[in-house]
Design a protein around this motif. Structure first.
Motif, PDB file in Angstrom:
ATOM      1  N   ILE A  64       7.683  12.213   8.071  1.00  0.00           N
ATOM      2  CA  ILE A  64       8.958  13.101   8.331  1.00  0.00           C
ATOM      3  C   ILE A  64       8.972  13.045   9.641  1.00  0.00           C
ATOM      4  N   LYS A  65       9.947  12.536  10.464  1.00  0.00           N
ATOM      5  CA  LYS A  65      10.030  12.492  11.901  1.00  0.00           C
ATOM      6  C   LYS A  65      10.687  13.650  12.225  1.00  0.00           C
ATOM      7  N   ASP A  66      11.568  14.289  11.470  1.00  0.00           N
ATOM      8  CA  ASP A  66      12.352  15.528  11.831  1.00  0.00           C
ATOM      9  C   ASP A  66      12.997  16.239  10.808  1.00  0.00           C
ATOM     10  N   LEU A 102       0.844  -1.282  -0.047  1.00  0.00           N
ATOM     11  CA  LEU A 102       0.083  -0.109   0.059  1.00  0.00           C
ATOM     12  C   LEU A 102       0.896   1.537   0.150  1.00  0.00           C
ATOM     13  N   THR A 103       0.626   2.086  -1.113  1.00  0.00           N
ATOM     14  CA  THR A 103       1.344   3.454  -0.969  1.00  0.00           C
ATOM     15  C   THR A 103       1.304   3.871   0.478  1.00  0.00           C
ATOM     16  N   LYS A 104       0.226   4.339   1.145  1.00  0.00           N
ATOM     17  CA  LYS A 104       0.192   4.801   2.193  1.00  0.00           C
ATOM     18  C   LYS A 104       1.257   4.373   3.412  1.00  0.00           C
ATOM     19  N   ASN A 105       1.588   3.314   3.205  1.00  0.00           N
ATOM     20  CA  ASN A 105       2.619   2.765   4.135  1.00  0.00           C
ATOM     21  C   ASN A 105       4.090   2.698   3.627  1.00  0.00           C
ATOM     22  N   VAL A 106       4.207   3.617   2.550  1.00  0.00           N
ATOM     23  CA  VAL A 106       5.538   4.015   2.029  1.00  0.00           C
ATOM     24  C   VAL A 106       6.045   5.092   2.670  1.00  0.00           C
ATOM     25  N   GLN A 107       7.269   4.874   3.361  1.00  0.00           N
ATOM     26  CA  GLN A 107       7.794   6.152   4.165  1.00  0.00           C
ATOM     27  C   GLN A 107       8.612   7.102   2.934  1.00  0.00           C
ATOM     28  N   LEU A 108       9.409   6.364   2.220  1.00  0.00           N
ATOM     29  CA  LEU A 108      10.100   6.902   1.016  1.00  0.00           C
ATOM     30  C   LEU A 108      10.314   6.102   0.166  1.00  0.00           C
ATOM     31  N   ILE A 109      10.759   6.786  -0.759  1.00  0.00           N
ATOM     32  CA  ILE A 109      11.191   6.015  -2.288  1.00  0.00           C
ATOM     33  C   ILE A 109      12.589   6.433  -2.887  1.00  0.00           C
ATOM     34  N   TYR A 110      13.493   5.480  -3.041  1.00  0.00           N
ATOM     35  CA  TYR A 110      14.803   6.008  -3.606  1.00  0.00           C
ATOM     36  C   TYR A 110      15.489   5.388  -4.472  1.00  0.00           C
ATOM     37  N   SER A 111      16.481   5.791  -4.968  1.00  0.00           N
ATOM     38  CA  SER A 111      17.231   5.162  -6.123  1.00  0.00           C
ATOM     39  C   SER A 111      18.289   4.632  -5.648  1.00  0.00           C
ATOM     40  N   GLN A 112      18.750   3.570  -6.178  1.00  0.00           N
ATOM     41  CA  GLN A 112      19.991   3.029  -5.672  1.00  0.00           C
ATOM     42  C   GLN A 112      20.681   1.776  -6.921  1.00  0.00           C
ATOM     43  N   ASP A 113      21.682   2.108  -7.250  1.00  0.00           N
ATOM     44  CA  ASP A 113      22.427   1.153  -8.188  1.00  0.00           C
ATOM     45  C   ASP A 113      21.563   0.634  -9.269  1.00  0.00           C
ATOM     46  N   TYR A 137      21.197  21.529   7.233  1.00  0.00           N
ATOM     47  CA  TYR A 137      22.349  20.809   6.798  1.00  0.00           C
ATOM     48  C   TYR A 137      23.285  21.874   6.001  1.00  0.00           C
ATOM     49  N   THR A 138      24.428  21.602   5.754  1.00  0.00           N
ATOM     50  CA  THR A 138      25.307  22.337   5.111  1.00  0.00           C
ATOM     51  C   THR A 138      24.697  23.102   3.674  1.00  0.00           C
ATOM     52  N   ASN A 139      25.362  24.147   3.176  1.00  0.00           N
ATOM     53  CA  ASN A 139      24.883  24.817   2.154  1.00  0.00           C
ATOM     54  C   ASN A 139      23.362  25.009   1.866  1.00  0.00           C
ATOM     55  N   SER A 140      22.823  25.512   3.020  1.00  0.00           N
ATOM     56  CA  SER A 140      21.630  25.872   3.004  1.00  0.00           C
ATOM     57  C   SER A 140      20.578  24.769   2.813  1.00  0.00           C
ATOM     58  N   ARG A 141      20.824  23.567   2.879  1.00  0.00           N
ATOM     59  CA  ARG A 141      20.299  22.348   2.712  1.00  0.00           C
ATOM     60  C   ARG A 141      19.335  21.887   4.031  1.00  0.00           C
ATOM     61  N   LEU A 142      18.822  21.048   3.814  1.00  0.00           N
ATOM     62  CA  LEU A 142      17.908  20.311   4.897  1.00  0.00           C
ATOM     63  C   LEU A 142      18.215  18.683   4.842  1.00  0.00           C
ATOM     64  N   GLU A 143      18.112  18.169   6.183  1.00  0.00           N
ATOM     65  CA  GLU A 143      18.158  16.787   6.291  1.00  0.00           C
ATOM     66  C   GLU A 143      16.797  16.328   7.040  1.00  0.00           C
ATOM     67  N   ILE A 144      16.266  15.214   6.474  1.00  0.00           N
ATOM     68  CA  ILE A 144      15.039  14.847   6.826  1.00  0.00           C
ATOM     69  C   ILE A 144      15.267  13.464   7.573  1.00  0.00           C
ATOM     70  N   MET A 145      14.750  13.284   8.517  1.00  0.00           N
ATOM     71  CA  MET A 145      14.779  12.033   9.525  1.00  0.00           C
ATOM     72  C   MET A 145      13.650  11.071   9.169  1.00  0.00           C
ATOM     73  N   ILE A 146      13.979  10.096   8.739  1.00  0.00           N
ATOM     74  CA  ILE A 146      12.799   8.846   8.604  1.00  0.00           C
ATOM     75  C   ILE A 146      13.225   7.642   9.392  1.00  0.00           C
ATOM     76  N   ASP A 147      12.097   7.343  10.221  1.00  0.00           N
ATOM     77  CA  ASP A 147      12.458   6.161  11.315  1.00  0.00           C
ATOM     78  C   ASP A 147      12.771   5.024  10.389  1.00  0.00           C
ATOM     79  N   GLY A 148      14.052   4.322  11.022  1.00  0.00           N
ATOM     80  CA  GLY A 148      14.375   3.167  10.515  1.00  0.00           C
ATOM     81  C   GLY A 148      15.335   3.150   9.329  1.00  0.00           C
TER      82      GLY A 148
END
Length: 246
Positions: free
Chosen positions: A207-209, A151-162, A213-224
């Motif tokens: 989004i937990k928190d 279920l999409t509602k259970n997806v915390q984030l989506i990421y690309s890797q390799d 972050y450096t260079n005017s960026r932001l860091e997002i905390m995701i549980d787990g």
């Protein structure tokens, strides 16, 4: 009403034409086409009130048509694939019907077209916004030899890797999907998901928190999620804040 059918399966085309004739005997089918190439050649010369358009055609994707010609007639999409819904609603779409076409749903789509058959650009824009779907509800993923529905509602984030695209769910699991990040972004509700960088799409409810972050960026905390830092690209920070504050 003058309409056209773009469908590469003859049986499906004939069935759709018959269903339309039963629902609207006064509608006139001007032409049936079966390919991107034939549509690009024929559509500019035709005066049409409505088009019934399949998406996957023998020689390509029907969205390729809009890259080659200007085409403004309203479209009712008829397809076996649900992942193109958001993209469809950016291209003159009145409705999006999944095969096999249900006569009741077809009747509803035609009625919707007739109710909102307007010429003013502002009205058309409002119509598109009112019809825009809320986004993909689930992904089907392969787990070993099995298929699983996520279920999409259970997806915390989506990421690309390799060169792969992964779902990270609220139970800490990861699932590979058969889509690019760009395609996934098109499928999802913009109310729930935001593309913070080329690598990450985040769900607003997880989004937990958020920390500086450096260079005017932001860091997002995701549980787990500890595979990598989830960083909002500098050029996306402003839009991200607007998205959060809507």
């Amino acid at each position: 009403m003058r309409y056209l059918i773009l469908e590469d399966e003859k049986i499906a085309s004939n069935r759709l034409k018959e269903m339309i004739a039963n629902l609207r005997p006064d509608y006139h089918c001007v032409l049936t086409l079966d390919s991107v190439e034939s549509a690009v050649i024929s559509l500019p010369a035709l005066k049409l009130d409505l088009v019934f358009m399949d998406i996957q055609l023998a020689d390509g994707n029907s969205f390729d048509i809009f890259d080659q010609i200007k085409f403004d007639a309203p479209i009712i999409y008829t397809t076996a694939y649900d992942e193109y819904a958001l993209k469809a609603f950016k291209s003159n779409s009145v409705d999006y019907l999944l095969k096999p076409i249900d006569p009741v749903e077809l009747a509803g789509a035609i009625a919707k077209f007739e109710k909102h058959s307007v010429k003013d650009d502002k009205d058309v824009t409002q119509l598109m916004q009112s019809l825009k779907p809320e986004g993909k509800e689930r992904f089907v993923v392969k787990v070993g030899e099995h298929l699983k529905s996520v279920l999409t509602k259970n997806v915390q984030l989506i990421y690309s890797q390799d060169k792969g695209t992964y779902l990270f769910t609220d139970d800490g699991k990861r699932f590979l999907v058969d889509y690019t990040m760009d395609r996934v972004e098109e499928m999802l509700s913009p109310k729930e998901f935001f593309r913070i960088s080329r690598k990450f799409l985040v769900h607003i409810d997880y989004i937990k928190d958020i920390v500086s972050y450096t260079n005017s960026r932001l860091e997002i905390m995701i549980d787990g999620f500890t595979d990598d830092q989830v960083i909002v690209a500098r050029e996306r920070v402003s839009d991200f804040k607007v998205w959060l504050d809507r």
